[in-house]
Design a protein around this motif. Structure first.
Motif, mmCIF file in Angstrom:
data_model
loop_
_atom_site.group_PDB
_atom_site.id
_atom_site.type_symbol
_atom_site.label_atom_id
_atom_site.label_comp_id
_atom_site.label_asym_id
_atom_site.label_seq_id
_atom_site.Cartn_x
_atom_site.Cartn_y
_atom_site.Cartn_z
ATOM 1 N N THR A 181 -27.890 80.552 17.795
ATOM 2 C CA THR A 181 -28.158 79.310 17.058
ATOM 3 C C THR A 181 -29.453 80.460 16.574
ATOM 4 N N GLN B 109 -32.312 80.166 13.908
ATOM 5 C CA GLN B 109 -33.178 79.298 12.561
ATOM 6 C C GLN B 109 -34.024 80.491 11.661
ATOM 7 N N SER C 6 -32.453 72.598 18.703
ATOM 8 C CA SER C 6 -32.564 71.890 17.742
ATOM 9 C C SER C 6 -33.550 70.890 18.428
ATOM 10 N N ILE D 146 -31.825 75.171 10.993
ATOM 11 C CA ILE D 146 -31.443 75.728 12.871
ATOM 12 C C ILE D 146 -30.132 75.710 12.767
ATOM 13 N N ARG D 147 -29.174 76.642 12.700
ATOM 14 C CA ARG D 147 -27.523 75.641 12.633
ATOM 15 C C ARG D 147 -27.027 76.939 13.993
ATOM 16 N N SER E 296 -37.303 65.622 8.631
ATOM 17 C CA SER E 296 -36.302 66.896 8.787
ATOM 18 C C SER E 296 -34.767 65.173 9.235
ATOM 19 N N TRP F 95 -27.421 75.308 19.835
ATOM 20 C CA TRP F 95 -27.510 74.691 19.025
ATOM 21 C C TRP F 95 -28.204 73.404 19.622
ATOM 22 N N LYS G 185 -23.684 70.416 13.383
ATOM 23 C CA LYS G 185 -24.278 71.513 14.163
ATOM 24 C C LYS G 185 -25.065 72.739 13.107
ATOM 25 N N MET H 261 -29.199 71.547 11.149
ATOM 26 C CA MET H 261 -30.409 70.777 11.259
ATOM 27 C C MET H 261 -31.730 71.402 10.019
ATOM 28 N N TYR I 13 -37.371 72.411 19.235
ATOM 29 C CA TYR I 13 -37.937 71.837 18.042
ATOM 30 C C TYR I 13 -38.306 70.570 18.149
ATOM 31 N N CYS J 218 -35.551 70.706 8.251
ATOM 32 C CA CYS J 218 -36.886 69.774 8.172
ATOM 33 C C CYS J 218 -37.567 70.711 7.671
ATOM 34 N N VAL K 236 -30.858 65.890 11.268
ATOM 35 C CA VAL K 236 -30.321 66.508 12.396
ATOM 36 C C VAL K 236 -28.348 66.064 12.038
#
Length: 235
Positions: free
Chosen positions: A119, A121, A18, A111-112, A81, A14, A88, A90, A21, A92, A83
């Protein structure tokens, strides 16, 4: 209103996904991005990093669009976004600030960290038009079709940044030595910047196209640096 959803599973942890991204612009597959500026950034009381960016994009209208439908080809997009390094996760959200009567596009990215250090998304997008004149559904269908068609190019550009971060982490760090990723990302912003040429590494290719199922990115031969240098020569 049209709705789209897709999930994608990365083999990377992750922390790398992240970061990639947030650093995805510029890249060779994002020539439609004219600028990307941070307008605010702060740490919340909960310890999360909150960032707001203003992105300027350019595009083109379909042939069937009425003359004077929009006044200019550029569009401002707001990206917000957050974070959470402990959880862990994110999140957005992006949405266009102009041409909203023609079509409003709102995209949500989640995103985790998944199992086995991978990860996940999840991308969700909404397309809403208030144009009228019998074109509402046609405009929304066009927005959805264009979003799905551009998804693969967006992921290819993202993979380039992901590769550069992987490469940076693999190289040993010495006191006073320049960071290879920072140098390479500086090249993307400034083609005249000088830096050393790192080793080529395999770059994953895109898998999956517009399906709601979870897809993964297999590894393919090639090099992020080869594609970046080719892009710079063309520019």
């Amino acid at each position: 209103m049209k709705f789209y959803s897709q999930s994608f599973l990365y083999d990377d942890p992750w922390s790398i996904v992240s970061l990639a991204y947030l650093l995805r612009y510029p890249n060779p597959y994002a020539s439609h991005i004219l600028s990307c500026d941070v307008i605010s950034r702060d740490i919340t009381p909960a310890g999360t990093l909150r960032t707001t960016r203003l992105i300027l994009k350019t595009g083109s209208l379909p042939r069937w669009a009425p003359k004077g439908m929009i006044s200019r080809a550029e569009s401002w997009v707001l990206e917000e976004s957050e974070v959470d390094p402990l959880g862990k996760v994110m999140r957005c959200t992006t949405k266009n600030l102009d041409h909203v009567k023609v079509m409003r596009v709102e995209e949500h990215i989640h995103i985790r960290q998944a199992e086995d250090g991978k990860t996940l998304q999840t991308t969700e997008a909404m397309f809403i038009s208030g144009f009228g004149w019998g074109l509402t559904k046609k405009i929304e269908n066009y927005g959805l079709a264009k979003f799905k068609a551009n998804l693969q190019r967006s992921r290819e550009g993202f993979f380039i940044i992901l590769d550069l971060i992987r490469q940076s982490r693999r190289q040993p760090m010495t006191l006073g030595a320049p960071n290879s990723f920072l140098a390479s990302h500086r090249i993307l912003n400034d083609p005249d910047a000088k830096t050393h040429t790192p080793q080529a590494i395999p770059a994953p290719s895109d898998a999956g196209n517009g399906t709601p199922e979870i897809t993964t990115g297999p590894t393919a031969s090639g090099s992020a640096w080869t594609r970046v240098k080719s892009w710079l020569r063309l520019g």
